[in-house]
Design a protein around this motif. Structure first.
Motif, PDB file in Angstrom:
ATOM      1  N   PRO A  47       0.801  -1.231   0.000  1.00 19.07           N
ATOM      2  CA  PRO A  47       0.000   0.000   0.000  1.00 19.07           C
ATOM      3  C   PRO A  47       0.834   1.283   0.000  1.00 19.07           C
ATOM      4  O   PRO A  47       0.428   2.273  -0.616  1.00 19.07           O
ATOM      5  CB  PRO A  47      -0.847  -0.111   1.281  1.00 19.07           C
ATOM      6  CG  PRO A  47      -0.238  -1.215   2.072  1.00 19.07           C
ATOM      7  CD  PRO A  47       0.471  -2.118   1.118  1.00 19.07           C
ATOM      8  N   VAL A  48       1.980   1.266   0.667  1.00 18.42           N
ATOM      9  CA  VAL A  48       2.813   2.477   0.687  1.00 18.42           C
ATOM     10  C   VAL A  48       3.262   2.823  -0.728  1.00 18.42           C
ATOM     11  O   VAL A  48       3.195   3.979  -1.165  1.00 18.42           O
ATOM     12  CB  VAL A  48       4.040   2.279   1.614  1.00 18.42           C
ATOM     13  CG1 VAL A  48       4.989   3.476   1.525  1.00 18.42           C
ATOM     14  CG2 VAL A  48       3.589   2.057   3.045  1.00 18.42           C
ATOM     15  N   GLU A  49       3.694   1.802  -1.459  1.00 16.57           N
ATOM     16  CA  GLU A  49       4.153   2.039  -2.836  1.00 16.57           C
ATOM     17  C   GLU A  49       2.989   2.368  -3.766  1.00 16.57           C
ATOM     18  O   GLU A  49       3.146   3.131  -4.718  1.00 16.57           O
ATOM     19  CB  GLU A  49       4.919   0.815  -3.357  1.00 16.57           C
ATOM     20  CG  GLU A  49       6.392   0.817  -2.984  1.00 16.57           C
ATOM     21  CD  GLU A  49       6.646   0.834  -1.491  1.00 16.57           C
ATOM     22  OE1 GLU A  49       5.949   0.087  -0.784  1.00 16.57           O
ATOM     23  OE2 GLU A  49       7.516   1.597  -1.032  1.00 16.57           O
ATOM     24  N   GLN A  50       1.819   1.811  -3.457  1.00 16.93           N
ATOM     25  CA  GLN A  50       0.638   2.139  -4.270  1.00 16.93           C
ATOM     26  C   GLN A  50       0.291   3.618  -4.179  1.00 16.93           C
ATOM     27  O   GLN A  50      -0.268   4.198  -5.095  1.00 16.93           O
ATOM     28  CB  GLN A  50      -0.567   1.322  -3.810  1.00 16.93           C
ATOM     29  CG  GLN A  50      -0.538  -0.128  -4.241  1.00 16.93           C
ATOM     30  CD  GLN A  50      -1.656  -0.931  -3.590  1.00 16.93           C
ATOM     31  OE1 GLN A  50      -2.650  -0.367  -3.121  1.00 16.93           O
ATOM     32  NE2 GLN A  50      -1.496  -2.240  -3.549  1.00 16.93           N
ATOM     33  N   ASN A  51       0.621   4.223  -3.040  1.00 14.64           N
ATOM     34  CA  ASN A  51       0.285   5.633  -2.853  1.00 14.64           C
ATOM     35  C   ASN A  51       1.316   6.588  -3.449  1.00 14.64           C
ATOM     36  O   ASN A  51       1.127   7.796  -3.429  1.00 14.64           O
ATOM     37  CB  ASN A  51       0.100   5.947  -1.360  1.00 14.64           C
ATOM     38  CG  ASN A  51      -1.243   5.458  -0.867  1.00 14.64           C
ATOM     39  OD1 ASN A  51      -2.231   5.500  -1.619  1.00 14.64           O
ATOM     40  ND2 ASN A  51      -1.294   4.983   0.358  1.00 14.64           N
ATOM     41  N   LYS A  52       2.405   6.047  -3.944  1.00 14.83           N
ATOM     42  CA  LYS A  52       3.390   6.895  -4.620  1.00 14.83           C
ATOM     43  C   LYS A  52       3.021   7.009  -6.094  1.00 14.83           C
ATOM     44  O   LYS A  52       2.391   6.117  -6.665  1.00 14.83           O
ATOM     45  CB  LYS A  52       4.791   6.284  -4.502  1.00 14.83           C
ATOM     46  CG  LYS A  52       5.317   6.173  -3.078  1.00 14.83           C
ATOM     47  CD  LYS A  52       6.712   5.564  -3.121  1.00 14.83           C
ATOM     48  CE  LYS A  52       7.251   5.289  -1.724  1.00 14.83           C
ATOM     49  NZ  LYS A  52       8.532   4.543  -1.790  1.00 14.83           N
ATOM     50  N   SER A  53       3.436   8.101  -6.719  1.00 16.09           N
ATOM     51  CA  SER A  53       3.249   8.208  -8.163  1.00 16.09           C
ATOM     52  C   SER A  53       4.284   7.311  -8.851  1.00 16.09           C
ATOM     53  O   SER A  53       5.292   6.920  -8.241  1.00 16.09           O
ATOM     54  CB  SER A  53       3.417   9.651  -8.624  1.00 16.09           C
ATOM     55  OG  SER A  53       4.777  10.031  -8.491  1.00 16.09           O
ATOM     56  N   LEU A  54       4.044   7.026 -10.108  1.00 19.81           N
ATOM     57  CA  LEU A  54       5.007   6.228 -10.869  1.00 19.81           C
ATOM     58  C   LEU A  54       6.373   6.913 -10.891  1.00 19.81           C
ATOM     59  O   LEU A  54       7.419   6.269 -10.747  1.00 19.81           O
ATOM     60  CB  LEU A  54       4.480   6.011 -12.297  1.00 19.81           C
ATOM     61  CG  LEU A  54       5.335   5.165 -13.236  1.00 19.81           C
ATOM     62  CD1 LEU A  54       5.551   3.764 -12.669  1.00 19.81           C
ATOM     63  CD2 LEU A  54       4.683   5.082 -14.623  1.00 19.81           C
ATOM     64  N   GLU A  55       6.358   8.231 -11.067  1.00 22.52           N
ATOM     65  CA  GLU A  55       7.617   8.990 -11.081  1.00 22.52           C
ATOM     66  C   GLU A  55       8.348   8.847  -9.750  1.00 22.52           C
ATOM     67  O   GLU A  55       9.561   8.630  -9.722  1.00 22.52           O
ATOM     68  CB  GLU A  55       7.353  10.468 -11.375  1.00 22.52           C
ATOM     69  CG  GLU A  55       7.014  10.775 -12.824  1.00 22.52           C
ATOM     70  CD  GLU A  55       5.588  10.381 -13.220  1.00 22.52           C
ATOM     71  OE1 GLU A  55       4.789  10.016 -12.323  1.00 22.52           O
ATOM     72  OE2 GLU A  55       5.283  10.413 -14.422  1.00 22.52           O
ATOM     73  N   GLU A  56       7.595   8.963  -8.658  1.00 19.94           N
ATOM     74  CA  GLU A  56       8.226   8.827  -7.332  1.00 19.94           C
ATOM     75  C   GLU A  56       8.883   7.457  -7.172  1.00 19.94           C
ATOM     76  O   GLU A  56       9.982   7.335  -6.633  1.00 19.94           O
ATOM     77  CB  GLU A  56       7.177   9.025  -6.225  1.00 19.94           C
ATOM     78  CG  GLU A  56       6.792  10.460  -5.977  1.00 19.94           C
ATOM     79  CD  GLU A  56       5.657  10.563  -4.950  1.00 19.94           C
ATOM     80  OE1 GLU A  56       5.891  11.156  -3.897  1.00 19.94           O
ATOM     81  OE2 GLU A  56       4.555  10.054  -5.224  1.00 19.94           O
TER      82      GLU A  56
END
Ligand code: MN
Length: 200
Positions: A47-56
């Motif tokens: 979930p943490v990575e899901q909340n990041k943008s692709l660029e992030e």
């Protein structure tokens, strides 16, 4: 929120005869979609990575959990690179102009010298990957990256790119990569490339 294919601004046959419709359909609908599917699959339990943008995700691959880092690098990179690629293509190419034209002339002398260098980098690239025009430390630079490695992962901003995976050209051009590269020059969206340059 799952990743999805971006809308194309043109139809599959719009880039004919340079890029044929069947290649476009398979490249977009199968290859690009496969990167997206695998990216979504990799992120499923994170979930943490899901909340990041692709660029992030791609700018800070080191902060992505090791277990999914390679999957994010390859498939997130595949999604980013293809989304970028579709945007810098257009049915009527026009000519480089404005600030990007000036920057190219300043760095390479004139457009044809730039075209020659870029073409050579693409023609001699070994294996699967991409050749990019990027801004690196405020300077234009032609770089070659393997696989789906992404310029933003090494702090370089993409201006233009050519996909050199065989899936990008094999149906129409088979082993004639030079013809594919020449065709690519005819379908570059220079307005979009200049936007990329100005937005840095
Ligand atoms: Mn591709």
């Amino acid at each position: 929120m799952k990743y999805e294919l971006p809308k194309l601004n043109y139809t599959f046959n719009a880039l004919e005869p340079s890029f044929d419709a069947l290649t476009m359909e398979i490249h977009y609908g199968k290859h690009h979609q496969a990167y997206i599917n695998k990216l979504n699959e990799a992120l499923k339990d994170y979930p943490v990575e899901q909340n990041k943008s692709l660029e992030e995700l791609l700018v800070s691959l080191d902060s992505v959990p090791e277990k999914i880092r390679l999957a994010v690098k390859n498939n997130g990179g595949g999604h980013f690179n293809h989304s970028f690629f579709w945007r810098v293509l257009a049915p009527t190419s026009g000519q480089v102009k404005g600030e990007l034209a000036r920057a190219i002339n300043k760095k390479y002398g004139d457009f044809n010298s730039f075209k020659e260098l870029f073409t050579q980098a693409a023609a001699t690239f070994f294996g699967s990957g991409w050749v990019w025009l990027v801004v690196n430390n405020n300077e234009l630079e032609i770089i070659s990256l393997p696989n789906q490695d992404c310029p933003i992962s090494q702090n370089q901003q993409p201006i233009l790119a050519i996909d050199l995976w065989e899936h990008a050209y094999y149906l129409k051009y088979q082993n004639r990569r030079a013809e594919y590269i020449e065709a690519w020059w005819r379908v570059i969206n220079w307005d979009e490339a200049e936007k990329n340059y100005k937005n840095i």
